[in-house]
Design a protein around this motif. Sequence first.
Motif, mmCIF file in Angstrom:
data_model
loop_
_atom_site.group_PDB
_atom_site.id
_atom_site.type_symbol
_atom_site.label_atom_id
_atom_site.label_comp_id
_atom_site.label_asym_id
_atom_site.label_seq_id
_atom_site.Cartn_x
_atom_site.Cartn_y
_atom_site.Cartn_z
ATOM 1 N N GLN A 9 -6.244 1.724 -7.445
ATOM 2 C CA GLN A 9 -5.572 0.769 -6.560
ATOM 3 C C GLN A 9 -5.891 -0.666 -6.980
ATOM 4 O O GLN A 9 -5.031 -1.534 -6.939
ATOM 5 C CB GLN A 9 -5.989 1.000 -5.107
ATOM 6 C CG GLN A 9 -5.417 2.267 -4.542
ATOM 7 C CD GLN A 9 -5.838 2.493 -3.097
ATOM 8 O OE1 GLN A 9 -6.503 1.674 -2.499
ATOM 9 N NE2 GLN A 9 -5.430 3.628 -2.548
ATOM 10 N N TYR B 119 0.970 2.729 -3.676
ATOM 11 C CA TYR B 119 -0.219 3.088 -4.438
ATOM 12 C C TYR B 119 -0.133 4.540 -4.872
ATOM 13 O O TYR B 119 0.447 5.381 -4.187
ATOM 14 C CB TYR B 119 -1.487 2.908 -3.601
ATOM 15 C CG TYR B 119 -1.819 1.483 -3.242
ATOM 16 C CD1 TYR B 119 -1.284 0.406 -3.934
ATOM 17 C CD2 TYR B 119 -2.676 1.208 -2.195
ATOM 18 C CE1 TYR B 119 -1.590 -0.888 -3.600
ATOM 19 C CE2 TYR B 119 -2.996 -0.095 -1.850
ATOM 20 C CZ TYR B 119 -2.454 -1.135 -2.551
ATOM 21 O OH TYR B 119 -2.762 -2.411 -2.215
ATOM 22 N N GLN C 236 0.814 -1.210 0.000
ATOM 23 C CA GLN C 236 0.000 0.000 0.000
ATOM 24 C C GLN C 236 0.853 1.269 0.000
ATOM 25 O O GLN C 236 0.380 2.340 -0.384
ATOM 26 C CB GLN C 236 -0.976 0.004 1.187
ATOM 27 C CG GLN C 236 -0.343 0.186 2.541
ATOM 28 C CD GLN C 236 0.244 -1.089 3.149
ATOM 29 O OE1 GLN C 236 0.263 -2.133 2.517
ATOM 30 N NE2 GLN C 236 0.724 -0.986 4.375
ATOM 31 N N TYR D 18 -3.861 -1.473 -10.041
ATOM 32 C CA TYR D 18 -2.464 -1.609 -9.613
ATOM 33 C C TYR D 18 -2.239 -2.978 -9.001
ATOM 34 O O TYR D 18 -1.272 -3.670 -9.323
ATOM 35 C CB TYR D 18 -2.156 -0.493 -8.605
ATOM 36 C CG TYR D 18 -0.730 -0.462 -8.110
ATOM 37 C CD1 TYR D 18 0.254 0.192 -8.834
ATOM 38 C CD2 TYR D 18 -0.361 -1.056 -6.902
ATOM 39 C CE1 TYR D 18 1.560 0.256 -8.390
ATOM 40 C CE2 TYR D 18 0.940 -1.007 -6.443
ATOM 41 C CZ TYR D 18 1.896 -0.351 -7.177
ATOM 42 O OH TYR D 18 3.183 -0.304 -6.732
ATOM 43 N N GLN D 19 -3.137 -3.377 -8.122
ATOM 44 C CA GLN D 19 -3.023 -4.688 -7.476
ATOM 45 C C GLN D 19 -3.141 -5.818 -8.496
ATOM 46 O O GLN D 19 -2.419 -6.815 -8.423
ATOM 47 C CB GLN D 19 -4.094 -4.839 -6.400
ATOM 48 C CG GLN D 19 -3.851 -3.941 -5.204
ATOM 49 C CD GLN D 19 -5.036 -3.880 -4.264
ATOM 50 O OE1 GLN D 19 -6.163 -4.171 -4.642
ATOM 51 N NE2 GLN D 19 -4.776 -3.498 -3.021
ATOM 52 N N LYS E 79 -5.206 8.937 -4.853
ATOM 53 C CA LYS E 79 -6.522 8.684 -5.458
ATOM 54 C C LYS E 79 -6.821 9.603 -6.632
ATOM 55 O O LYS E 79 -7.451 9.215 -7.581
ATOM 56 C CB LYS E 79 -7.618 8.806 -4.402
ATOM 57 C CG LYS E 79 -7.616 7.663 -3.431
ATOM 58 C CD LYS E 79 -8.780 7.730 -2.494
ATOM 59 C CE LYS E 79 -8.726 6.526 -1.564
ATOM 60 N NZ LYS E 79 -9.835 6.479 -0.642
#
Length: 139
Positions: free
Chosen positions: A125, A115, A112, A128-129, A118
């Motif tokens: 996110q 990241y 995290q 990205y994950q 926002k």
Amino acid sequence: MGQTIANSMKENQKEMQKEMQKKQLEMLLKQRQTQLAIQFASGKEFFHWFASFYTIIFPLCIIGALKKKNPLPLIPLVPLGFVCGYQYDMYYGNKMERIKKEAERLIDQEPQLFYFPKNAHIVSQEEYQEILGININKK
């Protein structure tokens, strides 16, 4: 016959794309290696200069403290010694290994931290994950 030619062309195209991706990755890795080698060599060169400076300033500070009968001229030796020790550990010790291990730990256990904000509108996110294969429930 037309179907087999089309399938063969698709397979050839996929192979060419894989080969091109492999070459791009190889070029990227070689470029990264070259950049790191230049940075590392530059750091070693800076360490040599800094260690030479410290070697000259060390006896001068001691002589100054003895002549003045005051320990004040010795004060610069403490922070300069830490800087010199840090650089020695970085370029001739195992500091780089410790840094790599900590980076691996951060990537595995604290993803995290990396990241995007926002409102960056680059990637969410979740995307990205997904791209990096991060398990959301992993902790």
